[in-house]
Design a protein around this motif. Structure first.
Motif, PDB file in Angstrom:
ATOM      1  N   PHE A 190       2.642   2.526   1.008  1.00 43.62           N
ATOM      2  CA  PHE A 190       2.446   3.361   2.184  1.00 43.62           C
ATOM      3  C   PHE A 190       1.268   4.299   1.949  1.00 43.62           C
ATOM      4  O   PHE A 190       1.146   4.909   0.895  1.00 43.62           O
ATOM      5  N   SER A 191       0.383   4.379   2.927  1.00 44.49           N
ATOM      6  CA  SER A 191      -0.687   5.378   2.957  1.00 44.49           C
ATOM      7  C   SER A 191      -1.509   5.367   1.670  1.00 44.49           C
ATOM      8  O   SER A 191      -2.096   4.361   1.298  1.00 44.49           O
ATOM      9  N   GLY A 192      -1.537   6.499   0.939  1.00 46.28           N
ATOM     10  CA  GLY A 192      -2.343   6.604  -0.265  1.00 46.28           C
ATOM     11  C   GLY A 192      -1.883   5.733  -1.406  1.00 46.28           C
ATOM     12  O   GLY A 192      -2.570   5.646  -2.439  1.00 46.28           O
ATOM     13  N   GLY A 193      -0.753   5.054  -1.260  1.00 48.06           N
ATOM     14  CA  GLY A 193      -0.315   4.116  -2.292  1.00 48.06           C
ATOM     15  C   GLY A 193      -1.050   2.797  -2.249  1.00 48.06           C
ATOM     16  O   GLY A 193      -0.988   2.016  -3.210  1.00 48.06           O
ATOM     17  N   ALA A 194      -1.780   2.531  -1.159  1.00 43.46           N
ATOM     18  CA  ALA A 194      -2.423   1.224  -0.985  1.00 43.46           C
ATOM     19  C   ALA A 194      -3.397   0.862  -2.095  1.00 43.46           C
ATOM     20  O   ALA A 194      -3.349  -0.257  -2.625  1.00 43.46           O
ATOM     21  N   PRO A 195      -4.323   1.748  -2.485  1.00 47.21           N
ATOM     22  CA  PRO A 195      -5.248   1.329  -3.554  1.00 47.21           C
ATOM     23  C   PRO A 195      -4.545   0.993  -4.859  1.00 47.21           C
ATOM     24  O   PRO A 195      -4.991   0.102  -5.594  1.00 47.21           O
ATOM     25  N   TYR A 196      -3.436   1.656  -5.152  1.00 44.88           N
ATOM     26  CA  TYR A 196      -2.717   1.417  -6.407  1.00 44.88           C
ATOM     27  C   TYR A 196      -1.949   0.101  -6.346  1.00 44.88           C
ATOM     28  O   TYR A 196      -1.802  -0.582  -7.363  1.00 44.88           O
ATOM     29  N   ALA A 197      -1.483  -0.263  -5.162  1.00 39.95           N
ATOM     30  CA  ALA A 197      -0.849  -1.573  -4.997  1.00 39.95           C
ATOM     31  C   ALA A 197      -1.874  -2.694  -5.137  1.00 39.95           C
ATOM     32  O   ALA A 197      -1.630  -3.709  -5.800  1.00 39.95           O
ATOM     33  N   LEU A 198      -3.048  -2.521  -4.513  1.00 44.81           N
ATOM     34  CA  LEU A 198      -4.083  -3.550  -4.615  1.00 44.81           C
ATOM     35  C   LEU A 198      -4.580  -3.678  -6.054  1.00 44.81           C
ATOM     36  O   LEU A 198      -4.822  -4.787  -6.536  1.00 44.81           O
ATOM     37  N   SER A 199      -4.729  -2.540  -6.729  1.00 41.66           N
ATOM     38  CA  SER A 199      -5.155  -2.582  -8.126  1.00 41.66           C
ATOM     39  C   SER A 199      -4.140  -3.328  -8.984  1.00 41.66           C
ATOM     40  O   SER A 199      -4.508  -4.148  -9.837  1.00 41.66           O
ATOM     41  N   THR A 200      -2.852  -3.064  -8.745  1.00 41.58           N
ATOM     42  CA  THR A 200      -1.800  -3.753  -9.494  1.00 41.58           C
ATOM     43  C   THR A 200      -1.823  -5.249  -9.204  1.00 41.58           C
ATOM     44  O   THR A 200      -1.686  -6.073 -10.114  1.00 41.58           O
ATOM     45  N   ALA A 201      -2.000  -5.604  -7.927  1.00 44.42           N
ATOM     46  CA  ALA A 201      -2.038  -7.020  -7.560  1.00 44.42           C
ATOM     47  C   ALA A 201      -3.223  -7.737  -8.194  1.00 44.42           C
ATOM     48  O   ALA A 201      -3.135  -8.917  -8.565  1.00 44.42           O
ATOM     49  N   SER A 233      -4.790  -6.880 -11.127  1.00 50.03           N
ATOM     50  CA  SER A 233      -4.746  -6.939 -12.592  1.00 50.03           C
ATOM     51  C   SER A 233      -3.433  -7.461 -13.149  1.00 50.03           C
ATOM     52  O   SER A 233      -3.341  -7.749 -14.347  1.00 50.03           O
ATOM     53  N   LEU A 234      -2.417  -7.590 -12.292  1.00 47.62           N
ATOM     54  CA  LEU A 234      -1.110  -8.080 -12.739  1.00 47.62           C
ATOM     55  C   LEU A 234      -0.682  -9.236 -11.834  1.00 47.62           C
ATOM     56  O   LEU A 234       0.470  -9.337 -11.421  1.00 47.62           O
ATOM     57  N   SER A 235      -1.631 -10.105 -11.539  1.00 45.33           N
ATOM     58  CA  SER A 235      -1.425 -11.138 -10.528  1.00 45.33           C
ATOM     59  C   SER A 235      -0.285 -12.095 -10.860  1.00 45.33           C
ATOM     60  O   SER A 235       0.365 -12.637  -9.951  1.00 45.33           O
ATOM     61  N   ASP A 236      -0.019 -12.323 -12.153  1.00 49.03           N
ATOM     62  CA  ASP A 236       1.031 -13.269 -12.519  1.00 49.03           C
ATOM     63  C   ASP A 236       2.431 -12.722 -12.243  1.00 49.03           C
ATOM     64  O   ASP A 236       3.413 -13.470 -12.301  1.00 49.03           O
TER      65      ASP A 236
END
Length: 298
Positions: A117-128, A130-133
């Protein structure tokens, strides 16, 4: 591809504030404390929830009714420097996975979907990226967009980002004052930062939003200062590395994050699907999108 949803879901689960959160603590590789809460059935499909900026694990309570309806276990960590998680003064957006992996490991979860949600978006995309598996899908709900994706960033956001970069101690003091006032004020004081009409937000949801804001600054203000600083700079994420399916949920009346930025982000992400919610503001997008966002096949 973008679609417009002009109708409110008829099957939205009844909202309620949980009697208590199931909270735990994981440890990062460098020994940092990572606090997290879980909502929904313990045996449900795992979904990691990324709160806003500022925010905390407590916002995950808004998702519990939808989580129970969809047999989903929502895992909501406090990012570093928020709530009960240790500060990480030198962190960047690119470090997000280092605080998600220990939580998944602590729960014995191999793969999970991400909802931000909101400002959490960049951290979710970053996790996706670098931790794609370990990521099965990503839902960005009223998600923040890269600063280069538009020149319509609200003035308040620009001010906070400027203070975070130039005078972080001043911004920290401002947050301390806001938290003091919020603790004594009606929930509408906090809700007004996220909704066009605070009085139209259901009372139980407004209570959660206030609790989330207070929990964000429970021990530190470092997390919010760092994230407002980073919000105004390049995120440093390789968006092409996000290979999990991504859905963006954005309201046409979102004054916090204008929909134009979400449209550009959807065009940039290789696997994105944009769902536009007609008439929804920032918080309203989360309340309306949660049931369907948590119903993604896993």
């Amino acid at each position: 591809m973008a679609t417009t949803d002009s109708a409110r879901p008829d099957s939205t689960p009844e909202r309620r504030v949980p009697a208590r959160e199931a909270s735990s603590v994981a440890r990062s590789a460098d020994g940092r404390r990572i606090a997290y809460a879980t909502y929904g059935p313990p045996g449900g499909d795992p979904v990691v929830f990324f709160h806003g900026t500022p925010g905390s694990r407590r916002l995950g309570a808004l998702l519990e009714p939808a989580a129970r309806a969809n047999d989903v276990r929502v895992i909501a960590p406090d990012r570093p420097g928020y709530g009960r998680s240790s500060p990480q003064p030198d962190r960047t957006v690119g470090d997000a996975a280092a605080s998600v992996r220990p939580v998944l490991d602590d729960l014995g979860v191999e793969r999970a979907a991400l909802v931000a949600f909101s400002g959490g978006a960049p951290y979710a995309l970053s996790t996706a990226a670098s931790l794609s598996d370990r990521v099965t899908g990503v839902d960005l709900v009223a998600g923040a967009t890269p600063p280069s994706f538009g020149d319509d960033t609200p003035a308040v956001q620009r001010l906070l980002s400027g203070l975070a970069a130039a005078t972080p101690s001043v911004l920290g003091a401002l947050f301390r004052g806001q938290a003091w006032v919020a603790s004594r004020a009606d929930p509408s004081f906090v809700v007004a930062q996220y909704a066009e009409d605070a009085d139209a937000v259901p009372e139980d949801a407004a209570t959660v939003v206030k609790e989330d804001f207070l929990a964000a600054f429970e021990r530190h203000r470092n997390g919010a200062v760092i994230e407002f600083r980073d919000a105004g700079t390049d995120w440093g994420i390789d968006l092409d590395a996000v290979d999990a399916p991504v859905r963006l949920w954005h309201g046409t009346d979102d004054a916090n994050v204008p929909v134009a930025g979400a449209e550009r982000l959807a065009e940039t992400l290789p696997t994105a699907d944009l769902r536009v919610l007609d008439g929804a503001d920032h918080l309203g997008t989360l309340l309306r999108a949660a049931p369907e966002a948590l119903s993604r096949p896993r």
